[in-house]
Design an enzyme around this catalytic site. Structure first.
Site, mmCIF file in Angstrom:
data_model
loop_
_atom_site.group_PDB
_atom_site.id
_atom_site.type_symbol
_atom_site.label_atom_id
_atom_site.label_comp_id
_atom_site.label_asym_id
_atom_site.label_seq_id
_atom_site.Cartn_x
_atom_site.Cartn_y
_atom_site.Cartn_z
ATOM 1 C CG ASP A 244 10.643 -71.333 32.186
ATOM 2 O OD1 ASP A 244 10.306 -70.134 32.171
ATOM 3 O OD2 ASP A 244 11.714 -71.729 31.711
ATOM 4 C CD GLU A 456 25.650 -66.043 21.923
ATOM 5 O OE1 GLU A 456 25.895 -67.256 21.999
ATOM 6 O OE2 GLU A 456 26.474 -65.163 22.228
#
Length: 717
Positions: A244, A456
């Protein structure tokens, strides 16, 4: 799937190419922004691209419903069709970009999608990127997404998909760079790994991305257990692994498992992390020179990376690569917009419809009030990791376009999405009088509430107001519930449309509002799809891929990765709206259900059959769900193990056949061994879970059969 002889050919060609590279050239090929090597005919290539629900961050592309909405379709064929469209647009854009020498970020064919992490806690901000809380559904839909992205040519990949984030990763976002997810072997195998295994073993996914966090003490991008023992060992994964972004820096900066950048890159490379999203892998030069990484280990990584690019046809005569013919005019077509609308329609979930308030009869209403912060909010159409649509239809616009001049539409923001006032200098609740006035003049109210990706999302996303993207609770934020209560008090019929990427605790609304639709982030055409649902142009068919809980308080600690009392598979309390639930305008029935045998042993396949009939005078889709429950002590609740989506014309009946292998009955024990337990199993065939709450809401129960196993048997990994 690429034929094995071509795979070997690509690997050999990659080995020959790598053998001609200097150490420095090889090191720089492990960065996501790999530079060109003119003398070897290697073009620059940027591996970082996104395609979660459409080609992202590179200009105009079709913006499909967010992944959680695609999951709600419970339709694997549709998910593959959407992914195929995404990869067509990706190729069309790539071919145009290559023509003009554009090798920038978000311009490659290696798409870092899908996200098959388990949405174990509804507070997690990135949960809407996933296919929900169930390992079977996530694996099933994720595999079909991969197949749509990668294509079906035997020699070339259309694009390369990536399963992320491996593994045991679902928040908290603000701790992800230092967090250690502690998980039992049983939960690891039963919940967190199955979807990844399906993508690797069944869909031949080309890439896997590691997660930021540690799992049981090991950083995921340098994990012996995850990357070496399981991924490369047990599953025989042959593609490439990417970190990542900037995750390897975390090894020494936050996880404290190494002391220096050189040690960090050595840990990652030695455990099979081939590609670095970021630039810390420049330290591999020192790591090799200091003997911390063998040069042949680096060679292996670069071979894997170049093999992927060869599978994509990037080193071949383009006239021989079938996907090189895809042109830019295949991006954002009329047909793609129609597929987007179809996907939006199928993603919407009807949660409540008291006294058949829906569908609305346009002829009955002369005035419609559309109230709420998500009524005209484009952000609430798209979610995150999104592209740029050429056209956006909000809920307000969809309703206005649908009713035309037949109805007057009144509109109000109602309240800010999360603040206590809409204008900074105003007093609190500054839209209240407007709401009351609109209620006075409206025959029916459509209340548009919920969240958007500013509330979110991923840590660091611009605009996240709460906890770096995670939700502090499951409540409607700000004044939304107060405004909803005000609308209800008007006495007018009310439809609540929720736009959110996750479950909300809307217990008051469930008790008072007659009709509720969960719209997710429904894509650029979402407002059109929602308007058409409200007025009965089609029947809703979506099902919940996550549990809607009644309260925040019943959730375990967010940082607790044990599955005890989490998701429909392990929760003990009744849900507000259960996983697998969703109403329809159709009246349907499942009859003549049966299982092919009542005993199970290793190697067996149990065939479940049923007839599904549409008793209505309208067409529609029905999801047939098969659940399996083992009667042994401390085993999960009934789990989804089979799924079939069928389309039925008015009055039509179809027979559905769903096959359960022996593994559908197996469970992992505390040691992580996959066992077929001695005793009784219950198989349920119907349109929902067999739990009491689902049956109450659906007004019917699934068919139940009993299957027995005479002795306990080890089924392997």
């Amino acid at each position: 799937m690429i034929k094995q002889n071509y795979q070997k050919e690509y690997e050999q060609r990659a080995e020959q190419l790598v053998a001609q590279m200097t150490l420095e050239e090889k090191v720089f090929q492990t960065l996501h922004s790999a530079p060109k090597i003119d003398r070897l005919g290697v073009k620059a290539y940027n591996y970082w691209n996104e395609a979660l629900h459409g080609v992202a961050r590179a200009g105009v592309a079709t913006v499909f419903p967010q992944a959680i909405g695609l999951a709600a379709t419970f339709d694997e064929d549709l998910v593959e069709e959407v992914a195929d469209c995404i990869s067509t647009e990706g190729r069309g854009k790539f071919n145009a970009q290559q023509k003009y020498g554009d090798y920038d970020i978000y311009k490659g064919l290696t798409f870092w999608s899908p996200n098959v992490n388990i949405f174990r806690d509804p507070r997690w901000g990135r949960g809407h990127e996933t296919y929900g809380e169930d390992p079977y559904l996530s694996g099933k839909l994720g595999a079909r997404f991969v197949k749509g992205i990668q294509g079906d040519d035997e020699k070339y990949l259309k694009a390369a998909a990536c399963a992320k984030h491996f593994a045991v990763h679902s928040g908290p976002e603000d701790q992800r760079h230092s967090f250690n997810a502690e998980v039992s072997e049983q939960d690891l195998r039963e919940t967190y790994l199955p979807a990844f295994k399906t993508l690797v073993k069944d869909a031949d996914v080309e890439a896997v991305m590691g997660a930021y966090n540690r799992t049981n003490g090991e950083p995921c991008c340098g994990s012996q257990k995850l990357l070496v023992d399981i991924l490369r060992g047990e599953w025989e994964f042959s593609g490439h692994v990417t970190s990542d972004c900037w995750a390897i820096k975390d090894f020494h900066a936050f996880h404290m498992v190494t002391k220096t950048p050189v040690e960090s890159v050595a840990l990652a490379m030695n455990h099979g992390c081939d590609l670095n999203c970021g630039n810390i892998y420049v330290n591999l030069l020192n790591a090799v020179q200091q003997g911390l990484v063998k040069e042949e280990t680096l060679d292996r990584a670069v071979v894997r990376l170049l093999t992927t690019r060869m599978k994509l046809g990037l080193f071949d005569d383009q006239s021989k690569v079938p996907y090189a013919n895809i042109t830019y005019d295949q991006v954002d077509t009329k047909e793609n917009k129609e597929l987007n609308l179809k996907a939006s329609r199928k993603s919407l979930v009807l949660l409540k419809n008291e006294n058949d308030l829906l569908p609305l009869n346009k002829a009955k209403y002369k005035t419609i009030g559309v109230i709420g912060p998500n009524a005209d909010n484009r952000k609430a159409l798209v979610g995150n990791y999104e592209g740029t649509a050429s056209e956006y239809i909000t809920v307000l616009e969809g309703i206005k376009n649908y009713v035309g001049d037949d109805c007057r539409v009144y509109a109000s923001e109602g309240c800010h999405l999360f603040k206590t006032k809409s204008q900074a200098l105003a007093t609190e609740n500054d839209r209240l009088s407007e709401v009351r006035a609109i209620c006075d003049y409206s025959d029916v109210i459509v209340a548009c509430m919920g969240l958007d990706p500013g509330l979110e999302g991923e840590e660091g996303d611009e605009g996240n107001e709460f906890a770096s993207g995670d939700k502090p609770n499951l409540n409607l934020p700000g004044l939304q519930e107060d405004i909803l209560k005000e609308i209800y008090a008007s006495g007018k019929p009310v439809v609540l449309v929720l736009l959110s990427g996750s479950a909300l605790a809307v217990k008051w609304a469930d008790e008072h509002i007659p009709a509720i639709v969960q719209g997710w982030y429904p894509g650029a055409q979402g407002g059109r799809a929602i308007a058409e649902l409200l007025f009965g142009e089609y029947s809703p068919e979506g099902k919940l891929p996550v549990t809607f809980y009644a309260t925040t308080e019943e959730l375990p600690e967010f940082t607790d990765y044990s599955m005890k009392n989490r998701t429909y598979r392990y929760m003990k309390q009744p849900a507000l709206y259960p996983f697998g639930y969703g109403l329809s305008y159709l009246k349907t029935q499942v009859t003549d259900a049966s299982v092919s045998q009542t005993e199970i042993q290793p190697g067996d396949k149990v065939v479940c059959k049923a007839k599904v009939k549409n008793l209505s005078n309208r067409d529609g889709g029905v999801a047939v769900e098969v659940y399996v429950k083992c009667d042994a002590v401390d085993t999960p609740n009934a789990q989804l193990k089979g799924l079939k989506k069928v389309q039925l014309a008015a009055g039509e009946e179809k027979e559905v056949e769903i096959e359960l292998t022996d593994r559908a009955f197996g469970l992992y024990d505390e040691k992580g061994q996959f066992m077929l337990h001695q005793g009784t199993y219950h198989v349920y065939i119907g349109e929902s879970q067999p739990d009491e709450r689902s049956c109450e809401l659906m007004g019917k129960k699934p068919y139940e059969a009993v299957v027995t196993c005479k002795e306990e048997v080890f089924l392997g990994e």
